[in-house]
Scaffold this motif. Structure first.
Motif, PDB file in Angstrom:
ATOM      1  N   SER A 140       0.825  -1.204   0.000  1.00  0.00           N
ATOM      2  CA  SER A 140       0.000   0.000   0.000  1.00  0.00           C
ATOM      3  C   SER A 140       0.864   1.261   0.000  1.00  0.00           C
ATOM      4  O   SER A 140       0.587   2.224  -0.719  1.00  0.00           O
ATOM      5  N   LEU A 141       1.907   1.246   0.827  1.00  0.00           N
ATOM      6  CA  LEU A 141       2.824   2.384   0.853  1.00  0.00           C
ATOM      7  C   LEU A 141       3.493   2.569  -0.511  1.00  0.00           C
ATOM      8  O   LEU A 141       3.721   3.698  -0.956  1.00  0.00           O
ATOM      9  N   GLN A 142       3.783   1.460  -1.166  1.00  0.00           N
ATOM     10  CA  GLN A 142       4.369   1.500  -2.510  1.00  0.00           C
ATOM     11  C   GLN A 142       3.465   2.261  -3.479  1.00  0.00           C
ATOM     12  O   GLN A 142       3.922   3.125  -4.246  1.00  0.00           O
ATOM     13  N   PHE A 143       2.188   1.958  -3.434  1.00  0.00           N
ATOM     14  CA  PHE A 143       1.207   2.624  -4.291  1.00  0.00           C
ATOM     15  C   PHE A 143       1.151   4.122  -3.988  1.00  0.00           C
ATOM     16  O   PHE A 143       1.181   4.960  -4.902  1.00  0.00           O
ATOM     17  N   GLY A 144       1.065   4.462  -2.706  1.00  0.00           N
ATOM     18  CA  GLY A 144       0.994   5.868  -2.330  1.00  0.00           C
ATOM     19  C   GLY A 144       2.241   6.641  -2.718  1.00  0.00           C
ATOM     20  O   GLY A 144       2.165   7.773  -3.207  1.00  0.00           O
ATOM     21  N   TYR A 145       3.407   6.022  -2.500  1.00  0.00           N
ATOM     22  CA  TYR A 145       4.669   6.694  -2.817  1.00  0.00           C
ATOM     23  C   TYR A 145       4.740   7.050  -4.299  1.00  0.00           C
ATOM     24  O   TYR A 145       5.108   8.173  -4.662  1.00  0.00           O
ATOM     25  N   ASN A 146       4.356   6.123  -5.149  1.00  0.00           N
ATOM     26  CA  ASN A 146       4.449   6.356  -6.586  1.00  0.00           C
ATOM     27  C   ASN A 146       3.327   7.231  -7.118  1.00  0.00           C
ATOM     28  O   ASN A 146       3.431   7.773  -8.221  1.00  0.00           O
ATOM     29  N   THR A 147       2.253   7.372  -6.343  1.00  0.00           N
ATOM     30  CA  THR A 147       1.204   8.318  -6.702  1.00  0.00           C
ATOM     31  C   THR A 147       1.665   9.753  -6.467  1.00  0.00           C
ATOM     32  O   THR A 147       1.427  10.637  -7.290  1.00  0.00           O
ATOM     33  N   GLY A 148       2.349   9.982  -5.354  1.00  0.00           N
ATOM     34  CA  GLY A 148       2.726  11.355  -4.998  1.00  0.00           C
ATOM     35  C   GLY A 148       4.120  11.775  -5.399  1.00  0.00           C
ATOM     36  O   GLY A 148       4.415  12.965  -5.464  1.00  0.00           O
ATOM     37  N   VAL A 149       5.006  10.815  -5.701  1.00  0.00           N
ATOM     38  CA  VAL A 149       6.419  11.146  -5.898  1.00  0.00           C
ATOM     39  C   VAL A 149       6.667  12.023  -7.121  1.00  0.00           C
ATOM     40  O   VAL A 149       7.644  12.767  -7.185  1.00  0.00           O
ATOM     41  N   ILE A 150       5.780  11.976  -8.078  1.00  0.00           N
ATOM     42  CA  ILE A 150       5.983  12.693  -9.335  1.00  0.00           C
ATOM     43  C   ILE A 150       5.551  14.151  -9.239  1.00  0.00           C
ATOM     44  O   ILE A 150       5.795  14.943 -10.161  1.00  0.00           O
ATOM     45  N   ASN A 151       4.939  14.531  -8.126  1.00  0.00           N
ATOM     46  CA  ASN A 151       4.336  15.858  -8.008  1.00  0.00           C
ATOM     47  C   ASN A 151       5.370  16.972  -7.812  1.00  0.00           C
ATOM     48  O   ASN A 151       5.515  17.857  -8.665  1.00  0.00           O
ATOM     49  N   ALA A 152       6.090  16.921  -6.701  1.00  0.00           N
ATOM     50  CA  ALA A 152       6.980  18.028  -6.335  1.00  0.00           C
ATOM     51  C   ALA A 152       8.094  18.304  -7.349  1.00  0.00           C
ATOM     52  O   ALA A 152       8.369  19.467  -7.667  1.00  0.00           O
ATOM     53  N   PRO A 153       8.782  17.286  -7.894  1.00  0.00           N
ATOM     54  CA  PRO A 153       9.867  17.569  -8.827  1.00  0.00           C
ATOM     55  C   PRO A 153       9.410  17.789 -10.267  1.00  0.00           C
ATOM     56  O   PRO A 153      10.199  17.602 -11.203  1.00  0.00           O
ATOM     57  N   GLN A 154       8.155  18.173 -10.467  1.00  0.00           N
ATOM     58  CA  GLN A 154       7.617  18.330 -11.821  1.00  0.00           C
ATOM     59  C   GLN A 154       8.483  19.240 -12.689  1.00  0.00           C
ATOM     60  O   GLN A 154       8.826  18.895 -13.817  1.00  0.00           O
ATOM     61  N   GLN A 155       8.854  20.392 -12.157  1.00  0.00           N
ATOM     62  CA  GLN A 155       9.599  21.360 -12.970  1.00  0.00           C
ATOM     63  C   GLN A 155      10.981  20.850 -13.347  1.00  0.00           C
ATOM     64  O   GLN A 155      11.402  20.976 -14.508  1.00  0.00           O
TER      65      GLN A 155
ATOM     66  N   ILE B  38      11.966  17.775 -13.624  1.00  0.00           N
ATOM     67  CA  ILE B  38      11.862  16.654 -14.555  1.00  0.00           C
ATOM     68  C   ILE B  38      11.501  17.136 -15.956  1.00  0.00           C
ATOM     69  O   ILE B  38      12.065  16.664 -16.959  1.00  0.00           O
ATOM     70  N   THR B  39      10.558  18.084 -16.056  1.00  0.00           N
ATOM     71  CA  THR B  39      10.208  18.609 -17.384  1.00  0.00           C
ATOM     72  C   THR B  39      11.383  19.326 -18.023  1.00  0.00           C
ATOM     73  O   THR B  39      11.592  19.229 -19.241  1.00  0.00           O
ATOM     74  N   ASP B  40      12.155  20.044 -17.214  1.00  0.00           N
ATOM     75  CA  ASP B  40      13.374  20.674 -17.750  1.00  0.00           C
ATOM     76  C   ASP B  40      14.353  19.616 -18.247  1.00  0.00           C
ATOM     77  O   ASP B  40      14.967  19.770 -19.319  1.00  0.00           O
ATOM     78  N   TRP B  41      14.497  18.542 -17.493  1.00  0.00           N
ATOM     79  CA  TRP B  41      15.416  17.468 -17.891  1.00  0.00           C
ATOM     80  C   TRP B  41      14.953  16.780 -19.172  1.00  0.00           C
ATOM     81  O   TRP B  41      15.780  16.413 -20.019  1.00  0.00           O
ATOM     82  N   ILE B  42      13.639  16.597 -19.331  1.00  0.00           N
ATOM     83  CA  ILE B  42      13.109  15.977 -20.549  1.00  0.00           C
ATOM     84  C   ILE B  42      13.562  16.765 -21.776  1.00  0.00           C
ATOM     85  O   ILE B  42      14.018  16.190 -22.776  1.00  0.00           O
ATOM     86  N   ASN B  43      13.453  18.079 -21.691  1.00  0.00           N
ATOM     87  CA  ASN B  43      13.869  18.923 -22.820  1.00  0.00           C
ATOM     88  C   ASN B  43      15.380  18.882 -23.023  1.00  0.00           C
ATOM     89  O   ASN B  43      15.884  18.787 -24.146  1.00  0.00           O
ATOM     90  N   GLU B  44      16.116  18.934 -21.910  1.00  0.00           N
ATOM     91  CA  GLU B  44      17.584  18.920 -21.998  1.00  0.00           C
ATOM     92  C   GLU B  44      18.102  17.592 -22.548  1.00  0.00           C
ATOM     93  O   GLU B  44      19.028  17.568 -23.367  1.00  0.00           O
TER      94      GLU B  44
ATOM     95  N   GLU C 153      17.642  18.896  -9.133  1.00  0.00           N
ATOM     96  CA  GLU C 153      18.085  18.546 -10.484  1.00  0.00           C
ATOM     97  C   GLU C 153      19.001  17.330 -10.477  1.00  0.00           C
ATOM     98  O   GLU C 153      18.998  16.529 -11.421  1.00  0.00           O
ATOM     99  N   ASP C 154      19.770  17.167  -9.422  1.00  0.00           N
ATOM    100  CA  ASP C 154      20.738  16.069  -9.366  1.00  0.00           C
ATOM    101  C   ASP C 154      20.171  14.786  -8.748  1.00  0.00           C
ATOM    102  O   ASP C 154      20.637  13.688  -9.070  1.00  0.00           O
ATOM    103  N   LEU C 155      19.162  14.908  -7.873  1.00  0.00           N
ATOM    104  CA  LEU C 155      18.739  13.757  -7.068  1.00  0.00           C
ATOM    105  C   LEU C 155      17.333  13.236  -7.356  1.00  0.00           C
ATOM    106  O   LEU C 155      16.909  12.274  -6.723  1.00  0.00           O
ATOM    107  N   TRP C 156      16.614  13.835  -8.310  1.00  0.00           N
ATOM    108  CA  TRP C 156      15.237  13.413  -8.521  1.00  0.00           C
ATOM    109  C   TRP C 156      15.138  11.946  -8.963  1.00  0.00           C
ATOM    110  O   TRP C 156      14.162  11.258  -8.630  1.00  0.00           O
ATOM    111  N   ALA C 157      16.120  11.453  -9.704  1.00  0.00           N
ATOM    112  CA  ALA C 157      16.081  10.047 -10.137  1.00  0.00           C
ATOM    113  C   ALA C 157      16.214   9.105  -8.941  1.00  0.00           C
ATOM    114  O   ALA C 157      15.581   8.044  -8.889  1.00  0.00           O
ATOM    115  N   LEU C 158      17.044   9.494  -7.969  1.00  0.00           N
ATOM    116  CA  LEU C 158      17.159   8.710  -6.742  1.00  0.00           C
ATOM    117  C   LEU C 158      15.833   8.704  -6.006  1.00  0.00           C
ATOM    118  O   LEU C 158      15.431   7.675  -5.443  1.00  0.00           O
TER     119      LEU C 158
END
Length: 510
Positions: free
Chosen positions: A41-56, A58-64, A201-206
């Motif tokens: 259950s924690l796994q589900f919650g973590y992956n639901t919310g983890v993408i929220n805060a580093p949005q900017q 990650i989108t910058d990295w996609i372009n780069e 920028e350096d740690l979002w993948a971790l």
């Protein structure tokens, strides 16, 4: 004949009542619940919310990353599309995983199914964790897809597992721990996602790769937990193993009541064919509980909560909150959800599922209306940004009161063992489909409707409230057989088990 069967059934239930004992929380039950909840259950919650805060970042990295490979920059619309895909592909994986959860749980067992599912979690964690190092947006999307499959399977098996290992009078409270794990996972992801920690920028993948931790935890601890006694007795026909598991879970030498209740369900199952997903839709006696289950899933996912969870940071920024502070405002929603989920644990078996769901939906509609007003007046009223924060937090409180947890546990309660796996697969497939729809379309709806985006959800919340009031029965402190009797009475079929109709053949089948 119908009267005799009904009389026999009433006598059986009367005999069971004599053997009832008040359920208690034991060490083995606590350990088993924690193993399932923290690992899945924690796994589900973590992956639901983890993408929220580093949005900017990650989108910058996609372009780069695209520029590094092609010497070209992506358009803003293309970046938005790739970002929405990264968010929504998680739900596509969940749709696939949830549809396979029922057959997987029936074939492998609840415990072994969860254990093997962790392989997918580790694969997803590797793809996401090394996507930045490989400079590959494709790896990120694949990783989100794989972890989505993992979470879809988890959402199908865990509520079923928890309901089957719990004493009937604690089933609602124990079931809420599934949602508690989800909300706690969301909160952890929000904390780690702060720019002061891993949302950089350096740690979002971790940050994304840390999803391997709960998987490793479950691999280490779940083998020491008992399997579902109901699965052992009904699916595997292993009464001695079922009794052994029950004695560990209940910490009692006499588990005759639980065995008798399951044995009655098992005896009824022997009189009929197995219920497949196709038959689930064809059998009239299963139609009402199936419709209720589906609408309950829709009431959760189309309530607007995913718009808040996925895009709360941008909602706060649109409301005028400083971008550096919006992540902390989002963090407050996660904390409140955890607190309120804890509050609902004792309420679930005292107040009841139906009452809590009605209150939750009604209050969500109210606060979504207030949020709409605050967003619409952000340019003309200086205090609207603060009202937006209050409205979002109150909206989350209302969600946690009922719609957050009840749809997950209600499906296992509305169906007995035979059709339960198929019903879980269908209901949670609908849940993830709606999750995908909201995740993919919300940013575009937000751009086109701006402040009035939540009007859509307000209308849906009212519809769901009316449906719940009309059709959802109360299931607190009732055994699976007693719940079946409610539908049997509603259907006017005194000689059939609505959840498992012994003599009914699917429509159009000779």
């Amino acid at each position: 004949m119908a009267l005799n069967e009904e009389t026999k059934h009433s006598q059986e239930m009367s005999n069971f009542d004599e053997g009832k004992h008040e359920g208690k929380v034991t060490k083995v039950l606590t350990f088993t619940v924690a193993s399932a909840v923290i690992g899945s259950s924690l796994q589900f919650g973590y992956n639901t919310g983890v993408i929220n805060a580093p949005q900017q970042v990650i989108t910058d990295w996609i372009n780069e990353s695209y520029y590094d490979r092609t010497d070209k920059l992506l358009s803003e619309d293309t970046v938005d599309f790739l970002w929405s895909t990264t968010v929504a592909i998680f739900a596509i994986g969940g749709m696939i995983g949830s549809f396979t959860a029922g057959p997987m749980a029936n074939r492998l067992g609840r415990k072994r199914g969860l254990l093997l599912n962790n392989v997918l979690a580790l694969i997803g964690a590797l793809f996401m964790g090394f996507s930045k190092q490989a400079n590959s947006c494709e790896m990120l999307i694949i990783g989100r897809f794989v972890i989505g499959i993992n979470c879809g399977i988890n959402t199908g098996i865990v509520p079923m597992f928890l309901s089957e290992i719990s004493p009937f009078d604690l089933r609602g409270g124990v079931g809420v721990f599934n949602q508690l794990g989800v909300t706690f996972g969301i909160l952890i992801s929000q904390i780690f996602g702060l720019k002061d920690l891993l949302g950089t920028e350096d740690l979002w993948a971790l940050l994304l790769g840390l999803t391997a931790v709960p998987a490793i935890f479950q691999i280490l601890v779940l083998p020491f937990c008992p399997e579902s006694p109901r699965y052992l007795l009904i699916n595997k026909d292993q009464p001695k193993e079922a009794e052994k598991a029950l004695k560990r879970l209940r910490n009692l030498d006499d588990v005759s009541y639980d065995i008798n209740e399951m044995q009655a369900e098992y005896d009824n199952e022997q009189k009929e064919d197995k219920v497949s997903v196709k038959q689930l839709f064809q059998m009239k006696s299963l139609r009402l509980p199936l419709i209720i289950s589906i609408v309950m899933q829709l009431s959760q996912q189309l309530s607007g909560i995913n718009g808040v969870l996925y895009y709360s940071t941008s909602i706060f920024e649109d409301a005028g909150i400083d971008p550096d502070k919006s992540a902390y405002a989002t963090l407050s929603t996660g904390a409140v959800m955890v607190i309120m989920t804890i509050v609902t644990i004792p309420l679930m078996d005292k107040t009841g599922r139906r009452t809590l769901h009605l209150w939750g939906l009604g209050l969500m509609a109210l606060w979504a209306s207030i949020l709409t007003v605050s967003l619409a007046t952000k340019d003309s009223w200086g205090s609207s940004s603060y009202l937006s924060i209050v409205a979002v937090i109150a909206f989350v409180v209302a969600f946690a009161l009922g719609p957050g947890s009840i749809p997950w546990l209600i499906v296992a309660e509305l169906f007995s063992q035979g059709p339960r796996g198929a019903a879980v697969s269908v209901a949670f497939f609908i849940n993830w489909s709606a999750n995908f729809l909201v995740g993919l379309t919300f940013p575009f709806l937000q751009k086109s409707l701006d402040a009035y985006v939540f009007v859509i959800f307000i209308i849906l919340l009212v519809i769901f409230w009316l449906f719940t009031y009309k059709f959802l029965p109360e299931t607190k402190n009732k055994s699976f057989e007693e719940i079946s009797a409610i539908f049997r009475k509603e259907a006017g079929k005194k000689d059939e088990y609505v959840s498992m109709a012994p003599n009914e053949k699917p429509e159009n089948q000779i």
